[in-house]
Write a protein that holds these residues in place. Structure first.
Motif, PDB file in Angstrom:
ATOM      1  N   THR A  77       0.862  -1.182   0.000  1.00  0.00           N
ATOM      2  CA  THR A  77       0.000   0.000   0.000  1.00  0.00           C
ATOM      3  C   THR A  77       0.899   1.232   0.000  1.00  0.00           C
ATOM      4  N   PRO A  78       0.370   2.397  -0.358  1.00  0.00           N
ATOM      5  CA  PRO A  78       1.204   3.609  -0.315  1.00  0.00           C
ATOM      6  C   PRO A  78       1.829   3.840   1.057  1.00  0.00           C
ATOM      7  N   GLU A  79       1.140   3.418   2.123  1.00  0.00           N
ATOM      8  CA  GLU A  79       1.683   3.605   3.471  1.00  0.00           C
ATOM      9  C   GLU A  79       2.888   2.703   3.737  1.00  0.00           C
ATOM     10  N   ASP A  80       3.038   1.654   2.928  1.00  0.00           N
ATOM     11  CA  ASP A  80       4.165   0.737   3.114  1.00  0.00           C
ATOM     12  C   ASP A  80       5.439   1.211   2.416  1.00  0.00           C
ATOM     13  N   VAL A  81       5.359   2.296   1.671  1.00  0.00           N
ATOM     14  CA  VAL A  81       6.473   2.705   0.812  1.00  0.00           C
ATOM     15  C   VAL A  81       6.984   4.083   1.227  1.00  0.00           C
ATOM     16  N   THR A  82       8.286   4.207   1.385  1.00  0.00           N
ATOM     17  CA  THR A  82       8.930   5.494   1.660  1.00  0.00           C
ATOM     18  C   THR A  82      10.021   5.698   0.609  1.00  0.00           C
ATOM     19  N   VAL A  83       9.999   6.855  -0.044  1.00  0.00           N
ATOM     20  CA  VAL A  83      10.984   7.147  -1.083  1.00  0.00           C
ATOM     21  C   VAL A  83      11.670   8.465  -0.752  1.00  0.00           C
ATOM     22  N   ASP A  84      12.979   8.450  -0.710  1.00  0.00           N
ATOM     23  CA  ASP A  84      13.776   9.656  -0.517  1.00  0.00           C
ATOM     24  C   ASP A  84      14.568   9.919  -1.793  1.00  0.00           C
ATOM     25  N   PHE A  85      14.180  11.002  -2.485  1.00  0.00           N
ATOM     26  CA  PHE A  85      14.910  11.414  -3.676  1.00  0.00           C
ATOM     27  C   PHE A  85      15.991  12.423  -3.276  1.00  0.00           C
ATOM     28  N   SER A  86      17.157  12.315  -3.864  1.00  0.00           N
ATOM     29  CA  SER A  86      18.161  13.363  -3.761  1.00  0.00           C
ATOM     30  C   SER A  86      18.799  13.505  -5.134  1.00  0.00           C
ATOM     31  N   PRO A  87      19.524  14.590  -5.401  1.00  0.00           N
ATOM     32  CA  PRO A  87      20.020  14.829  -6.766  1.00  0.00           C
ATOM     33  C   PRO A  87      20.855  13.695  -7.340  1.00  0.00           C
ATOM     34  N   ASN A  88      21.556  12.931  -6.494  1.00  0.00           N
ATOM     35  CA  ASN A  88      22.441  11.886  -6.996  1.00  0.00           C
ATOM     36  C   ASN A  88      22.181  10.519  -6.380  1.00  0.00           C
ATOM     37  N   HIS A  89      21.107  10.417  -5.570  1.00  0.00           N
ATOM     38  CA  HIS A  89      20.942   9.196  -4.782  1.00  0.00           C
ATOM     39  C   HIS A  89      19.458   8.880  -4.658  1.00  0.00           C
TER      40      HIS A  89
ATOM     41  N   HIS B 217      16.751   6.347  -2.296  1.00  0.00           N
ATOM     42  CA  HIS B 217      16.563   5.417  -1.178  1.00  0.00           C
ATOM     43  C   HIS B 217      15.083   5.057  -1.100  1.00  0.00           C
ATOM     44  N   VAL B 218      14.787   3.777  -1.302  1.00  0.00           N
ATOM     45  CA  VAL B 218      13.403   3.292  -1.270  1.00  0.00           C
ATOM     46  C   VAL B 218      13.298   2.221  -0.192  1.00  0.00           C
ATOM     47  N   ARG B 219      12.310   2.371   0.685  1.00  0.00           N
ATOM     48  CA  ARG B 219      12.085   1.411   1.758  1.00  0.00           C
ATOM     49  C   ARG B 219      10.662   0.862   1.666  1.00  0.00           C
ATOM     50  N   PHE B 220      10.530  -0.445   1.893  1.00  0.00           N
ATOM     51  CA  PHE B 220       9.241  -1.119   1.922  1.00  0.00           C
ATOM     52  C   PHE B 220       9.007  -1.702   3.312  1.00  0.00           C
ATOM     53  N   VAL B 221       7.753  -1.737   3.717  1.00  0.00           N
ATOM     54  CA  VAL B 221       7.360  -2.497   4.902  1.00  0.00           C
ATOM     55  C   VAL B 221       6.720  -3.789   4.413  1.00  0.00           C
ATOM     56  N   VAL B 222       7.401  -4.919   4.659  1.00  0.00           N
ATOM     57  CA  VAL B 222       6.939  -6.223   4.198  1.00  0.00           C
ATOM     58  C   VAL B 222       6.803  -7.137   5.409  1.00  0.00           C
ATOM     59  N   ASN B 223       5.595  -7.609   5.629  1.00  0.00           N
ATOM     60  CA  ASN B 223       5.322  -8.481   6.780  1.00  0.00           C
ATOM     61  C   ASN B 223       5.771  -7.836   8.093  1.00  0.00           C
ATOM     62  N   GLY B 224       5.543  -6.520   8.207  1.00  0.00           N
ATOM     63  CA  GLY B 224       5.873  -5.807   9.423  1.00  0.00           C
ATOM     64  C   GLY B 224       7.328  -5.411   9.558  1.00  0.00           C
ATOM     65  N   GLU B 225       8.151  -5.772   8.588  1.00  0.00           N
ATOM     66  CA  GLU B 225       9.580  -5.464   8.654  1.00  0.00           C
ATOM     67  C   GLU B 225       9.940  -4.441   7.581  1.00  0.00           C
ATOM     68  N   THR B 226      10.734  -3.442   7.944  1.00  0.00           N
ATOM     69  CA  THR B 226      11.187  -2.439   6.986  1.00  0.00           C
ATOM     70  C   THR B 226      12.457  -2.938   6.293  1.00  0.00           C
ATOM     71  N   ILE B 227      12.420  -2.926   4.963  1.00  0.00           N
ATOM     72  CA  ILE B 227      13.580  -3.371   4.184  1.00  0.00           C
ATOM     73  C   ILE B 227      14.008  -2.264   3.227  1.00  0.00           C
ATOM     74  N   ASP B 228      15.275  -2.248   2.887  1.00  0.00           N
ATOM     75  CA  ASP B 228      15.791  -1.339   1.873  1.00  0.00           C
ATOM     76  C   ASP B 228      15.574  -1.986   0.506  1.00  0.00           C
ATOM     77  N   ALA B 229      14.588  -1.474  -0.225  1.00  0.00           N
ATOM     78  CA  ALA B 229      14.320  -2.015  -1.552  1.00  0.00           C
ATOM     79  C   ALA B 229      15.337  -1.510  -2.567  1.00  0.00           C
ATOM     80  N   PHE B 230      15.794  -0.277  -2.369  1.00  0.00           N
ATOM     81  CA  PHE B 230      16.825   0.301  -3.244  1.00  0.00           C
ATOM     82  C   PHE B 230      17.509   1.407  -2.458  1.00  0.00           C
ATOM     83  N   HIS B 231      18.816   1.314  -2.325  1.00  0.00           N
ATOM     84  CA  HIS B 231      19.567   2.317  -1.551  1.00  0.00           C
ATOM     85  C   HIS B 231      20.930   2.477  -2.225  1.00  0.00           C
ATOM     86  N   LYS B 232      20.957   3.287  -3.301  1.00  0.00           N
ATOM     87  CA  LYS B 232      22.161   3.350  -4.112  1.00  0.00           C
ATOM     88  C   LYS B 232      22.353   4.737  -4.707  1.00  0.00           C
TER      89      LYS B 232
END
Length: 350
Positions: free
Chosen positions: A172-184, A186-201
């Motif tokens: 759901t939208p509440e499960d997703v956090t996205v941090d945009f920066s000019p060169n980076h 960071h995307v985090r998902f909440v899956v089964n109650g646990e926060t994971i780094d889906a993309f952090h590069k």
């Protein structure tokens, strides 16, 4: 109808907001399947998918034989990731196309795209967990925390944007956090109650944060990253946040030029945009609409003298002459030289 013809001209010139106004004005005068279908195409260009869907559905209800209405209905549903419904709409259009080779090929292509997306959904479906009978209670040995699940992803680019899809079902939208920066990114998902780094590069190129966005669907999270330097091709998704090199930027490669990727490597994503862009071109304008399109095409590519010639010749001749030769037009007085039927003459009153 003049307002519909004006909408066609604006659409061809990619003035989509003006085209929308013109088609809406035409629909106030008379509700026709043609105007609804063309307004649906305009909404698709503006990425207003729900409105495009409503207009396409209304167009099909008014005229079920209108092929482009079925195509736009399917495209709107596809964009909303309602792939089964989209496939059904394209299948109806394919049946109606009959022996019209171009239309038939377009509908077959869209049906294949729907099949590919539906196949993804099946692959991403959770594996059923077998039910086990209760066993005698034992003291469990300590276990380590589960490893962060590896997420499949795909990406492609145009000259202005990079699109990244992270494949994760039932967010759901509440499960997703996205941090945009000019060169980076960071995307985090909440899956089964646990926060994971889906993309952090770190990204390969720089992006414009204010013009980047994301959306959450039933099977993935799609991020649309605005390139800071239009036309600068990214050789990879990850890198050091490069700005475009000095000098002329090299064009971004199409998917057909890019090396194959493990996921969805056989898809021609550029064909999706190309199909939508060519929709109105497939509809041959007639009468006043054809004349306005011809005038707009020539005028848009002309120099100043050619435009002056076209304006003067067309306006002063009452629409009977359209010349691009300014040297000839400058000395002419078309108002006095208007051709008239045999046995008649021009006469001014008052």
């Amino acid at each position: 109808m003049a307002t519909t013809a004006a909408g066609n001209a604006y659409f061809v010139e990619e003035e989509y907001e003006l085209a929308l106004q013109a088609y809406s004005a035409a629909l106030k005068e008379a509700t026709t399947a043609d105007a609804l279908s063309k307004r649906a195409a305009t909404y698709l260009k503006l990425n207003r998918l729900e409105l495009a869907l409503a207009d396409a559905q209304a167009a099909v209800a008014l005229d079920s034989s209108l092929l482009m209405a079925h195509q736009r209905l399917g495209v709107a549903l596809f964009g909303l990731e309602r792939f089964r419904e989209a496939k059904a709409a394209f299948a109806v259009g394919k049946d109606l196309a009959g022996n019209q080779d171009q239309a038939l090929a377009r509908f077959k292509t869209w049906v294949r795209k729907c099949d590919a997306e539906l196949e993804d959904e099946e692959q991403l479906a959770p594996t059923p967990v077998p039910v086990k009978l209760a066993a005698p209670e034992v003291v469990a040995a300590p276990v380590t925390a589960p490893a962060t699940p590896a997420l499949r992803h795909e990406w492609y680019q145009s000259p202005t944007h990079v699109t990244l899809s992270l494949m994760q079902k039932n967010l759901t939208p509440e499960d997703v956090t996205v941090d945009f920066s000019p060169n980076h990114l960071h995307v985090r998902f909440v899956v089964n109650g646990e926060t994971i780094d889906a993309f952090h590069k770190q990204l390969y190129g720089a992006i414009v944060v204010a013009e980047s966005s994301y959306r959450v669907s039933s099977v993935k999270v799609e991020l649309r990253l605005k390139k800071a330097n239009d036309g600068f091709a990214w050789d990879a998704l990850e890198g050091v946040g490069l700005a475009a090199p000095t000098g002329l930027p090299r064009p971004a490669p199409t998917l057909l030029d890019a090396p194959p990727k493990p996921y969805a490597s056989k898809r021609d994503w550029n064909a999706i945009d190309k199909t939508i862009a060519e929709e109105l071109e497939q509809e041959k304008p007639e009468g006043e609409a054809a004349m306005q399109k011809l005038f707009a095409d020539i005028y848009a590519k002309a120099d100043e003298d050619t435009r002056r010639a076209m304006n003067k010749s067309f306006q002063t001749s009452g629409g009977t002459v359209l010349s691009t030769n300014w040297k000839e037009v400058a000395a002419k007085n078309y108002d006095e030289e208007k051709p008239v039927p045999d046995g008649m003459q021009w006469k001014k009153w008052g």
